[in-house]
Design an enzyme around this catalytic site. Structure first.
Site, short mmCIF file in Angstrom:
data_model
loop_
_atom_site.label_atom_id
_atom_site.label_comp_id
_atom_site.label_asym_id
_atom_site.label_seq_id
_atom_site.Cartn_x
_atom_site.Cartn_y
_atom_site.Cartn_z
N ASP A 9 0.88 -1.15 0.00
CA ASP A 9 0.00 0.00 0.00
C ASP A 9 0.94 1.22 0.00
OD1 ASP A 9 -2.42 1.54 0.33
OD2 ASP A 9 -1.84 1.82 2.42
N ASP A 11 0.09 5.06 1.01
CA ASP A 11 -0.06 6.05 2.08
C ASP A 11 -0.09 5.37 3.45
OD1 ASP A 11 -0.24 8.15 0.17
OD2 ASP A 11 -2.32 7.58 -0.19
#
EC number: 3.1.3.-
Length: 188
Positions: A9, A11
């Site tokens: 992922d 952020d």
């Protein structure tokens, strides 16, 4: 031969979580990211990013803004010795109106972008991992046979509390560097 990947992922995992990050000048790496990715690379893993970018659907920034920042991140990591094979992003959100306001297969916890990555890079799901800071990052990985890894960065500490209420069998680590150590020890 199938390829071992660490899916990431973005952020809260690669960069410090900043609500709807889209400007290069606001970008900061999360702690120990570069060192951790270098160690994972040295263990034979390749990398791809799978990220939800609801800020596009909400009108906070454009796809072009996202792509400009993503290109900056990938170029900077490459200069540091880390190649991101590809970034997959979902610009949709079901609770908004407009062209991005749709139910889709690519928005995590759905598996669409994971399936694209697996097919495109012939990923060995049994020997690959997904690192995320939210439960929604981990669900599609486990559905597809990829080992989920929850980092305590970003929303990770909040997600840790929620993890107990799920049947997810996730590895929990402080950050990416910590995961590289866990993985190294698992292999020895």
């Amino acid at each position: 031969m199938k390829n071992k990947f660490v899916l990431l992922d973005r952020d809260g995992v690669i960069n410090i979580e900043k609500s709807y990050l889209h400007k290069i000048e606001d970008f900061e790496y999360e702690k120990n990211v570069v060192e951790g990715l270098l160690r994972l690379r040295d263990l034979g893993y390749r990398f791809a990013i799978i990220t939800n970018q609801a800020g596009i659907a909400r009108g906070y920034y454009t796809e072009e803004d996202y792509l400009k920042l993503q290109s900056f991140i990938e170029d900077d990591l490459f200069k540091k010795g880390i190649k991101i094979e590809k970034s997959y992003f979902c610009p949709h959100h079901p609770n908004v109106t407009g062209k991005y306001g749709i139910e889709c297969d690519c928005r995590k916890p759905n598996t669409g972008n994971f399936e694209l990555a697996i097919k495109e890079f012939d990923i060995d799901v049994k020997n690959s991992f997904m690192i995320g800071d939210k439960i929604t990052d981990l669900i599609p990985a486990e559905k597809l046979g990829i080992t989920p890894v929850l980092v305590k960065t970003g929303y990770g500490l909040e997600s840790l509390k929620k993890l107990e209420g799920t049947k997810l069998n996730s590895i929990v680590v402080n950050d990416i560097l910590d995961f590289s150590e866990v993985l190294k020890n698992m292999r020895n």
